[in-house]
Each structure stands twice: as structure tokens, then as C-alpha cells.
Enzyme design. Structure first.
Site, short mmCIF file in Angstrom:
data_model
loop_
_atom_site.label_atom_id
_atom_site.label_comp_id
_atom_site.label_asym_id
_atom_site.label_seq_id
_atom_site.Cartn_x
_atom_site.Cartn_y
_atom_site.Cartn_z
N LYS A 22 -37.12 20.68 107.98
CA LYS A 22 -38.29 19.97 108.49
C LYS A 22 -39.45 20.93 108.72
CE LYS A 22 -38.92 18.92 113.03
NZ LYS A 22 -40.28 18.89 113.63
N ASN A 23 -39.15 22.05 109.38
CA ASN A 23 -40.23 22.96 109.78
C ASN A 23 -40.76 23.81 108.63
OD1 ASN A 23 -40.19 22.00 112.38
ND2 ASN A 23 -38.82 23.60 113.16
N ARG A 92 -47.15 16.86 116.22
CA ARG A 92 -48.01 18.04 116.41
C ARG A 92 -48.31 18.76 115.11
NH1 ARG A 92 -49.04 20.53 120.78
NH2 ARG A 92 -49.19 22.41 119.54
N CYS A 116 -43.64 16.28 120.47
CA CYS A 116 -42.63 16.41 121.51
C CYS A 116 -43.25 16.82 122.84
CB CYS A 116 -41.59 17.48 121.12
SG CYS A 116 -40.23 16.85 120.15
N PRO A 122 -50.44 25.30 123.18
CA PRO A 122 -51.87 25.19 122.86
C PRO A 122 -52.19 25.64 121.44
CG PRO A 122 -51.47 27.11 124.24
CD PRO A 122 -50.17 26.38 124.14
N VAL A 123 -53.32 25.12 120.94
CA VAL A 123 -53.74 25.44 119.57
C VAL A 123 -54.85 26.49 119.57
CG1 VAL A 123 -53.04 23.22 118.62
CG2 VAL A 123 -55.35 23.50 119.54
#
Length: 420
Positions: A22-23, A92, A116, A122-123
Site C-alpha cells: 500500500k505504502n 492522508r 488515520c 504535519p505537512v
């Protein structure tokens, strides 16, 4: 809303094929935005998050063909550079369209992320990196808006190791003018898989798999064909399931080398693990030993395996400490495991787990993706029946988990909300 009903006490045996990661799949799908030529992908897992990402890309004008683990992307007619709140709030990873859009089209408008509920995540590292490359960024009305005529290569040192941040900046850098150096880059295998695809598309990247990536920008990328790496977290989840329930299971299409931190702890727990190039065999016929561990960035023990291993520790002999260093608020499964009879206390970022001989089935609720997997593992070992609510969290990251477990001899069935 679907639920899982699991009757515990049945050992697992047989073979299971591990799905694509998935990642790795999510950033790789976003990389399709970087070229006007088709990108053909194989071993793409059939997950809710992947379906959400494909829907988002489709809304942007990407032409998509998908089926049977294959996805073809054609981004030659992208006409919408917005990732709306409705899409981003559920996942996300939608933030990963930011870098490719700014790099190729000079503009992006991306809603601030959701996903989640495990802490702030944070981005700001994404934003700082893109600003260093010359992007003008504003944040208002819940959106990140980025503009740049052409990004410029630069040296970026991230304040913290960030997987999605590294991926976003890497995708932006491949089309930037000149050389970009990303220091303190994430070393996760999924980042490496993305980098390998980008190289196949014509990018110039050195240092893949290290914490220092050097990218020479090119004017444009071409199409490519790529196979997504196996999902090490799905593999680790099945390893823990066998360790908890007992049995003898062989995993196929797996990469043992990227699972070493997990298999080392499983062996410490008393599990027998054998491995080859693309397979692993796990055997267990006793209570595990309690194992203390601490999560950290790759190649250390992954935070995405913390909940599953904690479930194993609940039925172990002895007491263990689990220290979570990556995300705050990632112990939401503790309360639910305790409902099954576990003995876990929390002190800050540390959980103290005192093993019990037997768990007992109960009604529990999944709170996030990996927490839901931990409840499945605990339920496989528990006495009686366990009902797990809110398993849409599980579907976000696992490809047909109940089908695979049933094939191994587990008593698992999916029921709709009205049946439960």
C-alpha cells in the site's frame, strides 16, 4: 457498516500470497502525474486507499484502466489541479499529488490531509521543501496552494525523517531545474520503490536506499512499466497472526530482507521463522515470550507493526515494554485489547504489557488501520467469539484479509451492520 466475526482457538496452516505494498502503491500512482506518457503498474493491491487515490487521479483528468492487480495511468490530459477535501479527508496520502502537480504543471491546490487519527503528522516539511525549491505557497480556507514557473534544484535538510515528505520532494525534484539534494531522507523500502519507478521513467537519482538522495532534474519523464514491491506490513501482520494463533504457514511473494527488524523480534518471542528469496515459513506451537521493542524509522522496528506485535505480547509469558517514538496517540488499540482480557497500562509513549494465558472474545471497535489488525490477531487467539466493528479501517490497508485468513483455517466472517 461491515463488521468481522471471529471465533478464536483455531491454528493457521497453509500458504498465503502477500499483496503489493500500500505504502509504495500510493506514491507510485501519484508519480503517474509526472509524465504525459502511460505508466503501467503491476501487483497493485485492491484496497480502499488505492481506490480512493485512483478516484482522485480520475477527477484530475488522468485516464485509468485497472483490474486484476494491474493499473495503467495516462496523464496526458490532466485538466484539474485540485485535490478536494472530500477526497483528502479520508486518506492522508492524497498530499502526494502536491509535488508532481507543481513540478509538471506549475500549480496545485490540495486540501490539508486527514486519514488515520494517530496524531498530528504535519505537512510542514513538504511545504518547507517546496518553498526552498522556489514554489510560492499559501495556506487558506483549508487548502495548500502552490505555484512555480519551474522548480529550482536546491539542498533540502528535513527537520525530521518523513516518508511522505521525502516522496513528495523526490517527485518534485525529478522535474526541477538543476541538482536537488535531500538530506535526512526516509530510507523506507517504499521510498526506494518509488525512486526505482522514477528512474525507469527517465529520472536521474543517486543514493536510493540511503538518507541522502541526489537528483539531477530533467525536462520531462517518459512512460514505464513497474511492479510494486510486496507489502512488508501485511507480511508482518500474517507472521504475528500465526505466532498468536499457532500453526505452520508459508508466505509467498514476500521480501524477507525488508522484514528483518520484525523477524528478529519474532524469533526472540520463540517463533520459528525460515526464509528464502521470496518466501517465509513461520511455525509456532506454544505461548510466545514477551518481547520489549521500540519503534523507529527504517531499518528499525516499524511503527506500522507496533499494534500487531502488542497483540502478540498480550498472550506472552512475562512482561514487555512497547515504546512508540514515531506517532503520538498510537495506543488507541490498548483499550480495545484490554476489553478482550489483556493487561496493558500506558505511561506516556510507553505501554507496559503483562501477558495473560488466555484472552476472551468480546465486542470491540477498530480505531485505525493497524489497530484493527491487532484486534484481528488477538481475536484469533481469544476464547469464544469476537465482533470487530468499524472494519472499514482494515479495508483501507489490507487486501481481502478475512478471505486469506479463512483459507488458512481461521473462523472469520464478514457481516453487515444489520446482521451483527
Amino acid at each position: 457498516m461491515d463488521k468481522l466475526v471471529i471465533e478464536g482457538g483455531y491454528p493457521l496452516s497453509g500458504e498465503v500470497v502477500v499483496s503489493g505494498a500500500k505504502n509504495a502503491a500510493l506514491p507510485i500512482l501519484c508519480a503517474g502525474l509526472l509524465s504525459a506518457q502511460p505508466v503501467h503498474l503491476e501487483n497493485v493491491p485492491d484496497l480502499q486507499d488505492v481506490r480512493t487515490m485512483l478516484k482522485l487521479l480520475g477527477q484530475m483528468g488522468v485516464q485509468i484502466e485497472s483490474g486484476d492487480g494491474r493499473v495503467s495511468l495516462n496523464a496526458s490530459k490532466v485538466d484539474n489541479l485540485v485535490a478536494p477535501y472530500e477526497m483528502v479527508k479520508t486518506m492522508r496520502a492524497s498530499i502526494l499529488v502536491l509535488g508532481p502537480l507543481v513540478a509538471r504543471f506549475g500549480h496545485a491546490r490540495v486540501s490539508l490531509p486527514g486519514g488515520c487519527a494517530i496524531g498530528a503528522r504535519p505537512v510542514d516539511q513538504h511545504i518547507k521543501g517546496l518553498q526552498a525549491m522556489g514554489a510560492e505557497i499559501t495556506i487558506e480556507h483549508g487548502f495548500i496552494e502552490a505555484r512555480a514557473k519551474r522548480l529550482k534544484g536546491t539542498r533540502i535538510v528535513t527537520d525530521m525523517i518523513t516518508v511522505t515528505g521525502t516522496e513528495n520532494l523526490l517527485m518534485a525534484a525529478v522535474l526541477a531545474e538543476g541538482e536537488t539534494v535531500i538530506e535526512n531522507a526516509a530510507r523506507e523500502p517504499e521510498v526506494g520503490d518509488l525512486a526505482h519507478l522514477l528512474v525507469e521513467m527517465g529520472a536521474k537519482i543517486e543514493g536510493i536506499g540511503t538518507d541522502r538522495l541526489v537528483i539531477q532534474g530533467v525536462d520531462k519523464l517518459h512512460g514505464a512499466k513497474h511492479t510494486v514491491i510486496p507489502d512488508r506490513i501485511e507480511a508482518g501482520t500474517f507472521l504475528c497472526a500465526v505466532a498468536a494463533a499457532g500453526g505452520d504457514v508459508t508466505l509467498r511473494k514476500v521480501r524477507p530482507l525488508i522484514l528483518e527488524a520484525v523477524t528478529e523480534k519474532l524469533r526472540e518471542a520463540g517463533v520459528t521463522v525460515e526464509e528464502g528469496d521470496d518466501w517465509m515459513r513461520v511455525r509456532m506451537n506454544k505461548r510466545p515470550n514477551a518481547v520489549t521493542f521500540r519503534t523507529s524509522e527504517y531499518p528499525a522496528f516499524p511503527t506500522d507493526m507496533q499494534a500487531q506485535f502488542m497483540a502478540l505480547n498480550t498472550i506472552a509469558t512475562g512482561t514487555s515494554q512497547v515504546v512508540e517514538t514515531i506517532f503520538e496517540n498510537r495506543f488507541m488499540h490498548v483499550q480495545e485489547l484490554n476489553r478482550l482480557g489483556a493487561n496493558i497500562t500506558i505511561d506516556g509513549n510507553t505501554a507496559l504489557v503483562t501477558g495473560v494465558e488466555q484472552l476472551s472474545g468480546a465486542k470491540v471497535m477498530a480505531t485505525d488501520l493497524r489497530a484493527s489488525a491487532s484486534l484481528v490477531i488477538a481475536a484469533l487467539r481469544a476464547d469464544g467469539e469476537t465482533l470487530i466493528d468499524r472494519i472499514y479501517h482494515l479495508d483501507r490497508g489490507y487486501d481481502r484479509m478475512e478471505t486469506k485468513l479463512t483459507a488458512l483455517g481461521a473462523k472469520v466472517r464478514r457481516v453487515s451492520g444489520s446482521q451483527a
